[in-house]
Each structure stands twice: as C-alpha cells, then as structure tokens.
Scaffold this motif. Structure first.
Motif, PDB file in Angstrom:
ATOM      1  N   GLY A 413       0.813  -1.310  -0.036  1.00  0.00           N
ATOM      2  CA  GLY A 413       0.047  -0.076   0.013  1.00  0.00           C
ATOM      3  C   GLY A 413       0.872   1.390   0.028  1.00  0.00           C
ATOM      4  O   GLY A 413       2.045   1.346   0.196  1.00  0.00           O
ATOM      5  N   PRO A 414       0.178   2.192  -0.510  1.00  0.00           N
ATOM      6  CA  PRO A 414       1.097   3.645  -0.465  1.00  0.00           C
ATOM      7  C   PRO A 414       1.381   4.111   0.989  1.00  0.00           C
ATOM      8  O   PRO A 414       2.178   4.962   0.822  1.00  0.00           O
ATOM      9  CB  PRO A 414      -0.061   4.753  -1.252  1.00  0.00           C
ATOM     10  N   GLU A 415       0.908   3.822   1.892  1.00  0.00           N
ATOM     11  CA  GLU A 415       1.319   4.198   3.092  1.00  0.00           C
ATOM     12  C   GLU A 415       2.708   3.562   3.787  1.00  0.00           C
ATOM     13  O   GLU A 415       3.045   4.110   4.691  1.00  0.00           O
ATOM     14  CB  GLU A 415       0.032   3.942   4.268  1.00  0.00           C
ATOM     15  N   HIS A 416       3.136   2.650   2.963  1.00  0.00           N
ATOM     16  CA  HIS A 416       4.393   1.793   3.171  1.00  0.00           C
ATOM     17  C   HIS A 416       5.563   2.216   2.270  1.00  0.00           C
ATOM     18  O   HIS A 416       6.280   1.454   2.264  1.00  0.00           O
ATOM     19  CB  HIS A 416       4.035   0.661   3.348  1.00  0.00           C
ATOM     20  N   GLU A 417       5.349   3.461   1.704  1.00  0.00           N
ATOM     21  CA  GLU A 417       6.336   3.832   0.576  1.00  0.00           C
ATOM     22  C   GLU A 417       7.802   3.784   1.022  1.00  0.00           C
ATOM     23  O   GLU A 417       8.749   3.236   0.572  1.00  0.00           O
ATOM     24  CB  GLU A 417       6.033   5.260   0.147  1.00  0.00           C
ATOM     25  N   ALA A 418       7.957   4.545   2.463  1.00  0.00           N
ATOM     26  CA  ALA A 418       9.464   4.481   2.923  1.00  0.00           C
ATOM     27  C   ALA A 418       9.975   3.015   3.147  1.00  0.00           C
ATOM     28  O   ALA A 418      11.049   2.721   2.641  1.00  0.00           O
ATOM     29  CB  ALA A 418       9.362   5.090   4.317  1.00  0.00           C
ATOM     30  N   GLU A 419       9.391   1.819   3.731  1.00  0.00           N
ATOM     31  CA  GLU A 419       9.853   0.742   3.728  1.00  0.00           C
ATOM     32  C   GLU A 419       9.890   0.219   2.180  1.00  0.00           C
ATOM     33  O   GLU A 419      10.832  -0.692   2.038  1.00  0.00           O
ATOM     34  CB  GLU A 419       8.676  -0.174   4.379  1.00  0.00           C
TER      35      GLU A 419
END
Length: 429
Positions: A413-419
C-alpha cells in the motif's frame, strides 16, 4: 485472477502466433526470393523488431497505469493486440503485393510490440495487488500462466491447422485461420476485463491529491534504475531460453534443418507449454512459502539442465522429453515473476517500474534470441554455440536473482512507501 489470466493468455496467443508462423511460413512467402537461410534470419528479425517498441508501450502503459489505473490500460492493450493480429491474417503475400507485404507485417508487429510492452505490467499488478499477502505468488502466477497458455493455444491451433490443411495448403491459407480467430478472442477478453474492479492499491493512491501531479517515470529513473536493470536481467535469463520455442526458433530448426514433421513439432511445443504452465503456477505458490529469491535460484539450475540438453535431445529424436523438460525449467523461472516485480517497487511508481523492467528484460533476453540462434547455426553449422548462449544467459539470470534481497510479503500500500523504497539488494544496508 481469472480475468487477468484469460486476458493475458489471449494477448500472448496473438504475440506467439506470429513468432511461430515467422519461421514456418513468412520466411517462404513474405520476404521475396531470398536464400532460405537468409530469409529465416530476416523473418526472425521481424519477430525481434517488435521488442524494440516494448519500452514505448511500457512507458505509456506504466505512466497511465500509475495515473489512470491498471484496468484502463488492459482494455486498450487488448484491443490493439487483437486488432493487429487479425489484420496480419489478411496481409497478401510478397508475390501478390511485393514489398508492401513485409512492410505491413512489420507495421502490425510493431503494434503488437507496443501492446505487449504495456499489457504485462498492468495485468500482473491487478492480480498481485488484489491478492492476500500470503498468496501473492500464486495470484501473480495467474497472468504469468497466460504466456504458456498463449503458447499452448497458438501451437495447438497451428498443429490442428496442419492437419486440416496439410502440405502446401498450410502455406497457402491454413496459417491465416488462427490469426483471423483472434477477433473472437479479443471480444471475449474485452468482455471479461470490463467486469473487473480496479486494483485496491491504485484506489488508495487515487485518493492522494499529490498523485495527480506525480511523474512516476522520472522518479523511477532517478531513484530506482539499478533495481530496474537487475530485475530486467532476471527476466532476460528466462527470456533467452524461452524464446527458443516462444520465438519460433526450435520449430523452424526442427522442421527446416532436421526435416521433422511440422505437426509433430507443433504438438511437442504444445506439450512444453503445458509443463511450463503447470510448473509456473506451482512456482508461484512455492515462492509464497520459500521466498521469490530461493525459488529463482532453484529454477535457474533446472533451466540450465534443460538448456544444455535441448538440442542434443532433439537431434537424437527425443523431441518430447526435450520440450517437456524445457517447459519445466521455464516455468520455475517465470511463475513468481509478477510477485517479484510488484514487491520491488514503491506503490507510486510500481506500474512504471514493473512495465519498464519487463520491457527491458524482453529486449535483453528475448528480442533477437531466435535471430542470434539462426545466425550462429548458419555460420557454424552446429548448435553448440547456441547452447553456450543459453547457458550464459541462464547464469546471468541466476546471479541477478541472487543479488536481490528477498522482499516476499512486503506491504504494497501507498502508506508503506518508505519501507518499499529501501533494501533492494543483498549487499545493501
């Protein structure tokens, strides 16, 4: 999963049909009075030419996949591929319209290349982004199975036509029927895909206002080009070997050089497509348990054995064992490809990343593999050099897969971009 698998199978039926007929028919009726060996090389060049246009399709489709959605792209690519394939079935021969015949073939083949470059990325992301975390490999193996399913359909259809229209009748008109049937398959695929929901990951991204101003291609090339290149080498390791049959070379060599029966060869390739399909689906499921990277390492070792044995087995009359073993090697280095690429890239550039990586891998691996094989055999009179070529490509794919860190199960998902944006390689911290 069903919709992406069926639609992808239809697209690859169209794409592989041209490659098979190039070595069996087009080299005889579409390229004038060239020497038979040269005509075969030129015919396979027309097959490879389309790969040069895959990046254009990948850039366009990847961009619009990240901006407009995966589903829209899949509808457009299906119509383009099906329309071009149907028109190929209507192209007159060189004897009838001269140089216009190969020019029309090349034009329609370019359209196929653009469509193929755009199809794969959106199809696999639609499947993988809908999948439960623990079944991404299996769901992604669905559209991956579309490639061997397309090969099965195209080879099976040509084998059937070689029975219905044997001998010269196949050259005169029999080969056209499978191309013309594409219009019905295109309508079927369009109907199936029109009922599919958009990817939930893209739906989340569409709610983010910044996404409308994004430049996914620019961000991909600035920040993830090493990932793109290494990911492309993984697919190239599979593609060089796969396009010995998917690109029509083995069919042409066995029929024209060894004098084997055309129908028997086409049925054996159909058998290879079955083992490729089954082993690919199994590899996708297995990769959910042992990881994408480990599955690739095992797969490339199996593929190396199959590549080394391919030509010696066929030359000794063991066509079916050679084809079935090759299908297994191809499946175990292909089934998990969709999940691997989906997990390589952040959500905001995933459409562009998957599409362009696949297109680049196609150029490095599949584009001119049949042409290179034909040229090597004509120059040396032996397939030893071709076998060495297949083994080198397999070894490169093995090293590329080994260099990638296993990211199986990473949140998409886009909320996990950093990972998603870090730790791609085994040597990275």
């Amino acid at each position: 999963m069903a919709a992406t698998t069926i639609g992808t199978a239809i697209e690859w039926y169209d794409f592989f049909l041209y490659a098979a007929v190039a070595g069996l028919v087009f080299n005889k009726v579409m390229f004038g009075d060239l020497d038979p060996g040269l005509a075969t090389i030129v015919s396979f060049l027309s097959v490879g030419l389309s790969f040069l246009f895959r990046p254009l399709g990948a850039v366009l489709a990847g961009h619009f996949s990240d901006v407009l959605g995966r589903r829209v792209v899949l509808m457009v690519t299906l119509l383009a591929m099906g329309g071009a394939t149907t028109l190929i079935g209507l192209v007159p021969t060189y004897e009838t319209i001269g140089i216009a015949a190969p020019l029309l073939l090349i034009l329609f083949r370019i359209i196929q290349g653009i469509s193929a470059g755009g199809e794969w990325g959106s199809a696999v992301l639609l499947a993988v982004e809908h999948a439960p975390v623990e079944k991404r490999g299996l769901f992604g193996a669905g559209p991956q199975a579309g490639a061997p399913a397309g090969l099965l359909l195209s080879s099976g259809m040509l084998a059937l036509m070689s029975m219905i229209a044997p001998g010269d009748a196949f050259i005169e008109w029999g080969w056209r029927i499978p191309f013309l049937l594409s219009i019905g398959l295109m309508i079927l695929g369009f109907w199936i895909r029109s009922g599919v929901d958009e990817s939930p990951v893209f739906t989340e991204m569409a709610q983010i206002a910044e996404q409308k101003r994004a430049n996914p291609l620019g961000e991909l090339l600035r920040n993830y080009f090493p990932v793109v290149f290494v990911g492309a080498l993984v697919f190239a390791g599979n593609g060089v070997v796969g396009y010995m049959i998917a690109g029509g070379y083995v069919q042409s060599w066995a029929v024209n050089d060894l004098g084997m029966d055309r129908g028997a060869v086409l049925w054996a390739v159909t058998g290879a497509a079955v083992t490729w399909l089954i082993s690919g689906v199994l590899a996708g499921g297995i990769s959910d348990r042992i990881g994408r990277r480990n599955t690739y390492l095992v797969g490339f070792l199996i593929q190396a054995v199959a590549a080394a044995a391919l030509f010696p087995l066929v030359q000794n009359g063991l066509l079916w064992p050679a084809m079935l073993l090759l299908g297994v090697g191809l499946g175990v280095t292909y089934g998990q490809q969709a999940a691997l690429y989906a997990e390589l890239f952040p959500a905001s550039v995933r459409g562009s990343g998957a599409s362009i990586t696949y297109a680049l891998g196609s150029i490095l691996g599949g584009a001119f593999a049949p042409t290179i094989a034909a040229a090597v055999v004509q120059a040396t009179g032996s397939t030893v050099g071709v076998t060495a070529y297949l083994l080198v490509a397999t070894f490169i794919g093995l090293l590329a897969a080994a260099s990638l860190r296993d990211r199986t199960g990473i949140p998409l998902g886009p909320e996990h971009e950093a990972e998603q944006a870090e730790r791609h390689f085994t040597l990275s911290r």
